[in-house]
Design an enzyme around this catalytic site. Structure first.
Site, PDB file in Angstrom:
ATOM      1  N   ASN A  11      -4.006 -11.267   0.820  1.00  0.00           N
ATOM      2  CA  ASN A  11      -2.732 -10.774   1.358  1.00  0.00           C
ATOM      3  C   ASN A  11      -2.959  -9.309   1.735  1.00  0.00           C
ATOM      4  OD1 ASN A  11      -0.173  -9.869   1.877  1.00  0.00           O
ATOM      5  ND2 ASN A  11       0.604 -10.139  -0.209  1.00  0.00           N
ATOM      6  N   LYS A  13      -1.017  -7.332   3.158  1.00  0.00           N
ATOM      7  CA  LYS A  13       0.218  -6.523   3.132  1.00  0.00           C
ATOM      8  C   LYS A  13       0.299  -5.719   4.431  1.00  0.00           C
ATOM      9  CE  LYS A  13       0.128  -6.811  -1.825  1.00  0.00           C
ATOM     10  NZ  LYS A  13       0.542  -6.305  -3.121  1.00  0.00           N
ATOM     11  N   HIS A 101       7.330 -13.134  -1.770  1.00  0.00           N
ATOM     12  CA  HIS A 101       6.476 -12.149  -2.451  1.00  0.00           C
ATOM     13  C   HIS A 101       7.367 -11.137  -3.163  1.00  0.00           C
ATOM     14  CE1 HIS A 101       3.654  -8.907  -3.158  1.00  0.00           C
ATOM     15  NE2 HIS A 101       2.713  -9.817  -3.068  1.00  0.00           N
ATOM     16  N   GLU A 103       7.320  -8.084  -3.283  1.00  0.00           N
ATOM     17  CA  GLU A 103       7.702  -6.917  -2.466  1.00  0.00           C
ATOM     18  C   GLU A 103       8.844  -7.285  -1.518  1.00  0.00           C
ATOM     19  OE1 GLU A 103       3.687  -6.116  -1.258  1.00  0.00           O
ATOM     20  OE2 GLU A 103       3.247  -5.590  -3.337  1.00  0.00           O
ATOM     21  N   GLU A 173       2.435 -14.193  -9.723  1.00  0.00           N
ATOM     22  CA  GLU A 173       2.073 -12.784  -9.617  1.00  0.00           C
ATOM     23  C   GLU A 173       3.008 -11.946 -10.484  1.00  0.00           C
ATOM     24  OE1 GLU A 173      -0.109 -11.975  -5.690  1.00  0.00           O
ATOM     25  OE2 GLU A 173       2.011 -11.881  -5.215  1.00  0.00           O
ATOM     26  N   GLY A 179      -1.055  -4.242  -7.838  1.00  0.00           N
ATOM     27  CA  GLY A 179      -1.419  -2.923  -7.345  1.00  0.00           C
ATOM     28  C   GLY A 179      -1.512  -1.866  -8.427  1.00  0.00           C
ATOM     29  N   SER A 219      -3.977  -7.472  -9.158  1.00  0.00           N
ATOM     30  CA  SER A 219      -5.189  -6.708  -9.489  1.00  0.00           C
ATOM     31  C   SER A 219      -6.437  -7.580  -9.674  1.00  0.00           C
ATOM     32  CB  SER A 219      -4.952  -5.829 -10.721  1.00  0.00           C
ATOM     33  OG  SER A 219      -3.911  -4.899 -10.460  1.00  0.00           O
TER      34      SER A 219
HETATM   35  O1  LIG Z   1       0.547  -8.750  -4.497  1.00  0.00           O
HETATM   36  C1  LIG Z   1      -0.599  -9.150  -4.559  1.00  0.00           C
HETATM   37  C2  LIG Z   1      -1.066 -10.234  -3.670  1.00  0.00           C
HETATM   38  O2  LIG Z   1      -0.005 -10.845  -3.025  1.00  0.00           O
HETATM   39  C3  LIG Z   1      -1.583  -8.563  -5.494  1.00  0.00           C
HETATM   40  O3  LIG Z   1      -1.869  -7.290  -5.062  1.00  0.00           O
HETATM   41  P1  LIG Z   1      -3.104  -6.493  -5.737  1.00  0.00           P
HETATM   42  O4  LIG Z   1      -4.274  -7.432  -5.711  1.00  0.00           O
HETATM   43  O5  LIG Z   1      -3.288  -5.288  -4.860  1.00  0.00           O
HETATM   44  O6  LIG Z   1      -2.673  -6.161  -7.126  1.00  0.00           O
END
Ligand SMILES: O=C(CO)COP(=O)(O)O
Length: 258
Positions: A11, A13, A101, A103, A173, A179, A219
């Site tokens: 992903n 982002k 997601h 976010e 997640e 992150g 992560s």
């Molecule tokens: O949100 C994520 C994947 O959709 C995970 O993000 P990270 O791998 O940067 O922690």
């Protein structure tokens, strides 16, 4: 025994413009060999503006890498400024779309009802939703992470028929692990992923639950992926930051070598 092909999805982002996307996918394609795709499905989820470029590259070079979007509109078309519809994504031959997601839930106030309409929109247009679920830190600290996550699974799949649900991908997640560099312990992730499979068995059948792929996200890196993938109910990873580094993402795809 059920065989679920692991799905490693990057992903991206809001990172990489369409030119960077081409260079990045070319790097992945160069590094990955046929034998990698034999045992793992590999996908990237670039920003919308990159999708046409990625499609052209994948089609032109007959790459085995799959791709998809990070969001989908609940509507098929019309006066919805800024949104991208299922028919548009289907035309770009997207295999996957991330839905719900954290976010999107956090910054765009997406509720389980909204997520559910997006899951249905994806299926309607032949795109496989990657339904993202997971708890915030306070929820985990209060010990309610399992019930919270299962409610999101149930809400996201409301009124989704079994013939569609059996192809869904669920990404667990935990928000506090995204992150932050704080990976959820493999056994803690397994606890929730096993509970998700149990919920699918309750909502549908055990046979269906055994087919659904459940990813872990938060992560994930080459250094921790093997331990995560060793868990019985974890069938892949949804990788954020580490998927922006092609070498690192290739190592994640080759989790068996780590
Ligand atoms: O949100 C994520 C994947 O959709 C995970 O993000 P990270 O791998 O940067 O922690």
């Amino acid at each position: 025994m059920t065989t679920r092909t692991p799905l490693m999805a990057g992903n991206w982002k809001m990172n990489l413009n369409h030119l960077e996307a081409i260079a990045h996918v070319q790097k992945l394609a160069f590094a990955l060999a046929d034998k990698d795709y034999d045992s793992v499905e590999v996908a990237v989820l670039p920003p919308f503006t990159d999708l046409r470029s990625v499609q052209t590259l994948v089609d032109g070079d007959k790459l085995k890498i799959k791709y998809g979007a990070q969001d989908i509109s609940a509507h098929d078309g019309g006066a919805y400024t800024g949104e991208i519809s299922g028919p548009m994504l289907a035309k770009l031959k997207c295999t996957y779309v991330a839905v719900g997601h954290s976010e999107r839930r956090q910054y765009h106030a997406e509720t389980d009802e909204v997520v559910n309409t997006k899951v249905k929109a994806a299926f309607k247009h032949g795109i496989t939703p990657i339904l993202c679920v997971g708890e915030e830190l306070e929820v985990r600290e209060a010990g309610n992470h399992v019930s919270h996550t299962l409610a999101q699974v149930e809400g996201g799949l409301k009124d989704v028929p079994a013939e569609q649900a059996e192809t869904v991908v669920i990404a667990y997640e935990p928000v506090w692990a995204i992150g932050t560099g704080k990976v959820c312990g493999a056994e803690d992730a397994q606890e929730v992923c096993a509970a998700i499979r149990g919920k699918l068995a309750e909502l549908y059948t055990q046979e269906l639950a055994d087919k659904v792929r459940i990813q872990y996200g938060g992560s994930v890196k080459s250094g921790n992926v093997a331990e995560i993938m060793a868990q019985a109910d974890i069938d892949g990873a949804l990788v954020g930051g580490a998927s922006l580094d092609a070498d690192e993402f290739v190592k994640i795809v080759r989790f068996r070598d780590q």
